[in-house]
Design a protein around this motif. Structure first.
Motif, PDB file in Angstrom:
ATOM      1  N   VAL A 165      -5.386   7.610  -7.288  1.00  0.00           N
ATOM      2  CA  VAL A 165      -5.514   8.339  -6.029  1.00  0.00           C
ATOM      3  C   VAL A 165      -4.473   7.811  -5.034  1.00  0.00           C
ATOM      4  CG1 VAL A 165      -7.964   8.836  -6.309  1.00  0.00           C
ATOM      5  CG2 VAL A 165      -7.253   6.731  -5.179  1.00  0.00           C
ATOM      6  N   ALA A 166      -4.262   8.586  -3.958  1.00  0.00           N
ATOM      7  CA  ALA A 166      -3.346   8.149  -2.904  1.00  0.00           C
ATOM      8  C   ALA A 166      -3.861   6.862  -2.277  1.00  0.00           C
ATOM      9  CB  ALA A 166      -3.205   9.241  -1.850  1.00  0.00           C
ATOM     10  N   SER A 167      -2.953   5.976  -1.916  1.00  0.00           N
ATOM     11  CA  SER A 167      -3.354   4.669  -1.396  1.00  0.00           C
ATOM     12  C   SER A 167      -2.350   4.183  -0.362  1.00  0.00           C
ATOM     13  CB  SER A 167      -3.486   3.648  -2.532  1.00  0.00           C
ATOM     14  OG  SER A 167      -2.284   3.571  -3.282  1.00  0.00           O
ATOM     15  N   GLY A 168      -2.743   3.177   0.397  1.00  0.00           N
ATOM     16  CA  GLY A 168      -1.910   2.610   1.441  1.00  0.00           C
ATOM     17  C   GLY A 168      -2.736   2.421   2.711  1.00  0.00           C
ATOM     18  N   PRO A 169      -2.152   1.820   3.736  1.00  0.00           N
ATOM     19  CA  PRO A 169      -0.736   1.452   3.805  1.00  0.00           C
ATOM     20  C   PRO A 169      -0.432   0.129   3.107  1.00  0.00           C
ATOM     21  CG  PRO A 169      -1.808   0.906   5.872  1.00  0.00           C
ATOM     22  CD  PRO A 169      -2.847   1.583   5.016  1.00  0.00           C
ATOM     23  N   PHE A 170       0.820   0.039   2.638  1.00  0.00           N
ATOM     24  CA  PHE A 170       1.381  -1.192   2.110  1.00  0.00           C
ATOM     25  C   PHE A 170       2.507  -1.608   3.048  1.00  0.00           C
ATOM     26  CE2 PHE A 170      -0.107   1.373  -1.483  1.00  0.00           C
ATOM     27  CZ  PHE A 170      -1.120   0.542  -1.949  1.00  0.00           C
ATOM     28  N   SER A 171       2.499  -2.878   3.416  1.00  0.00           N
ATOM     29  CA  SER A 171       3.440  -3.374   4.419  1.00  0.00           C
ATOM     30  C   SER A 171       4.528  -4.201   3.752  1.00  0.00           C
ATOM     31  CB  SER A 171       2.687  -4.219   5.459  1.00  0.00           C
ATOM     32  OG  SER A 171       3.581  -4.949   6.264  1.00  0.00           O
ATOM     33  N   LEU A 172       5.771  -3.965   4.171  1.00  0.00           N
ATOM     34  CA  LEU A 172       6.912  -4.784   3.762  1.00  0.00           C
ATOM     35  C   LEU A 172       7.451  -5.485   5.003  1.00  0.00           C
ATOM     36  CD1 LEU A 172       8.898  -2.214   1.552  1.00  0.00           C
ATOM     37  CD2 LEU A 172       6.974  -3.668   0.885  1.00  0.00           C
ATOM     38  N   GLU A 173       7.757  -6.767   4.879  1.00  0.00           N
ATOM     39  CA  GLU A 173       8.302  -7.507   6.016  1.00  0.00           C
ATOM     40  C   GLU A 173       9.238  -8.599   5.510  1.00  0.00           C
ATOM     41  OE1 GLU A 173       6.870 -10.003   9.995  1.00  0.00           O
ATOM     42  OE2 GLU A 173       5.406  -9.353   8.488  1.00  0.00           O
ATOM     43  N   LEU A 174      10.436  -8.615   6.035  1.00  0.00           N
ATOM     44  CA  LEU A 174      11.388  -9.668   5.710  1.00  0.00           C
ATOM     45  C   LEU A 174      11.068 -10.862   6.603  1.00  0.00           C
ATOM     46  CD1 LEU A 174      13.909 -10.002   3.827  1.00  0.00           C
ATOM     47  CD2 LEU A 174      15.292  -9.587   5.875  1.00  0.00           C
ATOM     48  N   VAL A 175      10.374 -11.860   6.041  1.00  0.00           N
ATOM     49  CA  VAL A 175       9.911 -12.996   6.841  1.00  0.00           C
ATOM     50  C   VAL A 175      10.937 -14.123   6.888  1.00  0.00           C
ATOM     51  CG1 VAL A 175       7.485 -12.477   6.489  1.00  0.00           C
ATOM     52  CG2 VAL A 175       8.674 -13.951   4.859  1.00  0.00           C
TER      53      VAL A 175
END
Length: 291
Positions: A165-175
């Motif tokens: 099924v549709a999912s999210g949110p997924f977070s991307l972060e350049l730490v």
């Protein structure tokens, strides 16, 4: 009496003429210029994209600077406050500056990508077995994914959401300059294929991925490699090694020139060299080897 009436009449006539002149001046369109509409070709320039293959998406500029690079174009076309939308087909790119914020929307689909800060996203064509988005650079991003969506992270690792099924949110972060943090903010799972590792992210989980100079794209397993499952940390190796549990960690010693791959990282060991893997949280079960 006659001269007084004549003077009074002339005064009334002069007042009437002055009033008429004033009213005429107020009604004159020459006093205040009207709106100056932009030419049609300028207003609609960002809405029109060169014809391309694959499903188009809509790019929406939320804050400056955001640009789109159409397939085959030598440079990007900047979006502005009066033309904040553009249509883009596979092969194009979305470019954002440090203060930029852009949203990518696929018509008739629940997939979406929000880019924040400096970044470059290339649009792929899933019909050609390409990831639907490839992040060449990213500062921060939020992703909503459908089961068929694949996202290529900087370096080549592949992120997928829930397979059903549709999912999210997924977070991307350049730490850090060479560390990308992936956080699962959904109530469903996600998986990252990172070199030889498959990393499962449950709801609320996060992982820091090193951005390696040699790349992070998924690799086909070496047919000569064997996989060791220790219950603490799993690893794959070629050559001949021995491993023991030391204070809840795995100590691996090379009996001959060997190579280990653990959590996507590859380590070469000369004969007699050792490496300590961990740290674990629980004592391991008996290790077993798969040939």
């Amino acid at each position: 009496m006659r001269s007084r009436d004549s003077s009074s009449g002339r005064a009334r006539a002069s007042a009437a003429l002055l009033l008429a002149a004033g009213l005429g001046a107020c009604a004159s369109p020459q006093r205040v210029p009207g709106p100056m509409p932009l030419p049609a070709e300028v207003e609609g320039a960002a809405e029109e994209a060169p014809a391309g293959e694959g499903a188009e998406l809509t790019v929406v500029r939320h804050s400056d600077e955001v640009a789109v690079q159409y397939p085959g174009a030598p440079a990007g076309s900047r979006l502005t406050y009066w033309r904040k939308r553009a249509r883009l087909s596979p092969g194009g790119r979305v470019i954002t500056s440090a203060a930029g914020r852009a949203e990518l929307l696929w018509p008739g689909d629940s997939s979406s990508v929000v880019m924040m800060g400096a970044g470059v996203a290339a649009i792929g064509d899933p019909r050609r077995d390409e990831p639907f988005v490839r992040f060449l650079e990213v500062s921060r991003a939020l992703l909503q994914l459908t089961p068929e969506d694949r996202v290529e992270l900087p370096g080549g690792a592949i992120l997928r959401g829930d397979p059903a099924v549709a999912s999210g949110p997924f977070s991307l972060e350049l730490v850090a300059p060479e560390i990308l943090r992936v956080r699962n903010q959904s109530t469903l799972g996600a998986r990252i294929a990172y070199r030889a590792a498959l990393l499962d992210l449950g709801p609320g989980d996060e992982v820091d991925l090193p951005l390696l100079a040699s790349g992070t794209a998924p690799r086909d397993p070496d047919p000569a490699a064997r996989r060791v499952e220790t219950g603490i940390v799993d690893f794959v190796f070629t050559g001949r090694v021995e491993w023991t549990v030391v204070d809840g960690r795995i100590r691996v010693r090379a009996e001959e020139a060997s190579e280990l791959e653990v959590l996507g990282l590859r380590v070469r060991l000369a004969p007699g060299e050792e490496i300590l893997l961990g740290p674990p949280e629980n004592l391991p079960r008996l290790a077993r080897v798969r040939g």
